[in-house]
Design an enzyme around this catalytic site. Structure first.
Site, PDB file in Angstrom:
ATOM      1  CE  LYS A   1      -3.755  -2.359   0.119  1.00 60.75           C
ATOM      2  NZ  LYS A   1      -4.319  -2.654  -1.179  1.00 60.75           N
ATOM      3  CB  CYS A   2      -0.079   4.686  -0.960  1.00 60.27           C
ATOM      4  SG  CYS A   2       0.555   6.350  -1.072  1.00 60.27           S
ATOM      5  N   PRO A   3       2.800   4.416   0.827  1.00 61.76           N
ATOM      6  CG  PRO A   3       4.615   5.614   1.795  1.00 61.76           C
ATOM      7  CD  PRO A   3       3.338   4.837   2.145  1.00 61.76           C
TER       8      PRO A   3
ATOM      9  CG  ASP B   1      -2.280   1.388  -3.035  1.00 60.96           C
ATOM     10  OD1 ASP B   1      -3.506   1.588  -2.864  1.00 60.96           O
ATOM     11  OD2 ASP B   1      -1.402   2.072  -2.491  1.00 60.96           O
TER      12      ASP B   1
ATOM     13  CG  ASP C   1       0.654   7.210  -5.099  1.00 57.57           C
ATOM     14  OD1 ASP C   1       0.140   8.335  -4.939  1.00 57.57           O
ATOM     15  OD2 ASP C   1       0.504   6.261  -4.299  1.00 57.57           O
TER      16      ASP C   1
END
Length: 89
Positions: free
Chosen positions: A17-19, A44, A50
């Protein structure tokens, strides 16, 4: 291992998941020779935002992005020295 590589390097960021997908891709891109293409696999949903931003800020070329269900594939090329932006003439 050894010999030549037959295709692009693949970074599997699925399940992260981000980041983390962008952070790990940034770290991996440091080792990529100029001109080489890397495929990043991610799932994600934030990756669709992103990765284009990351590529723009890092001076990388986002060659393509594809979606297959929940899986996203980003094709990223590290510019060669010749492609890199230079100082104005």
């Amino acid at each position: 291992m050894g010999g030549s590589v037959s295709g692009p390097r693949v970074l599997d960021m699925r399940g992260l998941k981000c980041p983390l997908p962008v952070l790990r891709t940034r770290k991996a891109m440091r080792e990529v020779p100029p001109g080489e293409v890397v495929l990043v696999l991610a799932d994600d949903p934030a990756s669709v935002i992103d990765f284009p931003v990351f590529c723009h800020q890092a001076g990388l070329e986002l060659v393509s992005e594809r979606r297959d269900g929940a899986e996203l594939t980003f094709e990223i090329r590290k510019p060669s020295e010749i492609d890199a932006p230079g100082e104005p003439a």
